[in-house]
Design a protein around this motif. Structure first.
Motif, short mmCIF file in Angstrom:
data_model
loop_
_atom_site.label_atom_id
_atom_site.label_comp_id
_atom_site.label_asym_id
_atom_site.label_seq_id
_atom_site.Cartn_x
_atom_site.Cartn_y
_atom_site.Cartn_z
N LEU A 6 17.80 -2.79 1.74
CA LEU A 6 17.02 -2.55 2.95
C LEU A 6 15.60 -2.09 2.61
O LEU A 6 14.63 -2.58 3.18
CB LEU A 6 17.71 -1.50 3.82
CG LEU A 6 18.91 -1.96 4.61
CD1 LEU A 6 19.62 -0.77 5.24
CD2 LEU A 6 18.49 -2.95 5.68
N ILE A 7 15.49 -1.15 1.69
CA ILE A 7 14.18 -0.63 1.31
C ILE A 7 13.34 -1.73 0.66
O ILE A 7 12.14 -1.87 0.94
CB ILE A 7 14.32 0.60 0.39
CG1 ILE A 7 14.99 1.75 1.17
CG2 ILE A 7 12.98 1.03 -0.18
CD1 ILE A 7 15.42 2.90 0.32
N LYS A 8 13.98 -2.54 -0.16
CA LYS A 8 13.28 -3.67 -0.79
C LYS A 8 12.78 -4.64 0.28
O LYS A 8 11.66 -5.13 0.22
CB LYS A 8 14.20 -4.38 -1.76
CG LYS A 8 13.56 -5.53 -2.49
CD LYS A 8 14.52 -6.19 -3.46
CE LYS A 8 13.89 -7.41 -4.11
NZ LYS A 8 14.81 -8.12 -4.97
N ARG A 9 13.62 -4.93 1.28
CA ARG A 9 13.24 -5.84 2.37
C ARG A 9 12.05 -5.29 3.16
O ARG A 9 11.13 -6.04 3.50
CB ARG A 9 14.44 -6.07 3.29
CG ARG A 9 14.15 -6.92 4.49
CD ARG A 9 13.92 -8.37 4.12
NE ARG A 9 13.59 -9.11 5.31
CZ ARG A 9 12.55 -9.93 5.42
NH1 ARG A 9 11.77 -10.14 4.40
NH2 ARG A 9 12.30 -10.56 6.54
N VAL A 10 12.04 -4.00 3.45
CA VAL A 10 10.92 -3.40 4.18
C VAL A 10 9.64 -3.50 3.36
O VAL A 10 8.56 -3.80 3.88
CB VAL A 10 11.22 -1.93 4.56
CG1 VAL A 10 10.02 -1.27 5.19
CG2 VAL A 10 12.39 -1.86 5.51
N ASN A 11 9.73 -3.24 2.07
CA ASN A 11 8.56 -3.37 1.21
C ASN A 11 8.03 -4.80 1.19
O ASN A 11 6.82 -5.02 1.20
CB ASN A 11 8.88 -2.91 -0.22
CG ASN A 11 8.84 -1.41 -0.35
OD1 ASN A 11 7.91 -0.76 0.11
ND2 ASN A 11 9.85 -0.85 -1.00
N GLU A 12 8.93 -5.79 1.18
CA GLU A 12 8.51 -7.19 1.22
C GLU A 12 7.80 -7.51 2.53
O GLU A 12 6.76 -8.18 2.54
CB GLU A 12 9.73 -8.11 1.06
CG GLU A 12 10.32 -8.12 -0.33
CD GLU A 12 11.64 -8.87 -0.40
OE1 GLU A 12 12.15 -9.34 0.66
OE2 GLU A 12 12.18 -8.99 -1.51
N ILE A 13 8.34 -7.03 3.65
CA ILE A 13 7.72 -7.26 4.95
C ILE A 13 6.34 -6.60 4.99
O ILE A 13 5.38 -7.17 5.50
CB ILE A 13 8.62 -6.73 6.09
CG1 ILE A 13 9.90 -7.55 6.17
CG2 ILE A 13 7.88 -6.78 7.42
CD1 ILE A 13 10.95 -6.98 7.10
N ALA A 14 6.23 -5.39 4.44
CA ALA A 14 4.94 -4.68 4.42
C ALA A 14 3.91 -5.44 3.59
O ALA A 14 2.75 -5.57 4.00
CB ALA A 14 5.13 -3.26 3.87
N GLU A 15 4.32 -5.97 2.45
CA GLU A 15 3.39 -6.74 1.62
C GLU A 15 2.96 -8.03 2.32
O GLU A 15 1.78 -8.38 2.29
CB GLU A 15 4.04 -7.06 0.28
CG GLU A 15 4.17 -5.88 -0.64
CD GLU A 15 4.96 -6.20 -1.91
OE1 GLU A 15 5.17 -7.40 -2.20
OE2 GLU A 15 5.36 -5.25 -2.60
N GLU A 16 3.91 -8.72 2.95
CA GLU A 16 3.58 -9.95 3.68
C GLU A 16 2.64 -9.66 4.84
O GLU A 16 1.70 -10.42 5.09
CB GLU A 16 4.86 -10.60 4.20
CG GLU A 16 5.74 -11.20 3.13
CD GLU A 16 7.12 -11.59 3.64
OE1 GLU A 16 7.35 -11.51 4.87
OE2 GLU A 16 7.96 -11.97 2.81
N SER A 17 2.87 -8.56 5.55
CA SER A 17 2.02 -8.20 6.69
C SER A 17 0.63 -7.81 6.23
O SER A 17 -0.36 -8.15 6.89
CB SER A 17 2.66 -7.06 7.48
OG SER A 17 3.88 -7.48 8.04
N THR A 18 0.52 -7.12 5.10
CA THR A 18 -0.79 -6.77 4.57
C THR A 18 -1.57 -8.02 4.20
O THR A 18 -2.76 -8.13 4.50
CB THR A 18 -0.64 -5.85 3.33
OG1 THR A 18 0.04 -4.65 3.73
CG2 THR A 18 -1.98 -5.48 2.75
#
Length: 88
Positions: A6-18
């Protein structure tokens, strides 16, 4: 999903959004992921939150992604559901 997934998925979403909010090579929005462990009252949880900050203003936003119950192994979504949403 496990807590680490879950934490890895949130980090991926944050990087994609940035990356999505880049203009002329400059980043307009920054996303920081915070995963906080909490134990109290017989409960053991990890709360997941994302802070959105904008570079050219005082814009700040807290995105509640819910929590992961470490005892039962279940994820409980907040305002943003990690399993189904794809961007902030």
């Amino acid at each position: 999903m496990t807590k680490d997934e879950l934490i890895k998925r949130v980090n991926e979403i944050a990087e994609e959004s940035t990356e999505r909010y880049k203009r002329d090579g400059k980043i307009d929005y920054y996303y920081r992921v915070y995963a906080t462990d909490w134990k109290n009252y017989g409960k053991d949880r990890t709360y997941i939150k994302v802070y959105e900050k904008r570079t050219c203003s005082k814009h700040n936003k807290l995105i509640d992604c819910g929590y992961y119950d470490n005892a039962s192994g279940q994820y409980f979504s907040g305002n943003f559901d990690i399993e189904y949403d794809n961007g902030f």
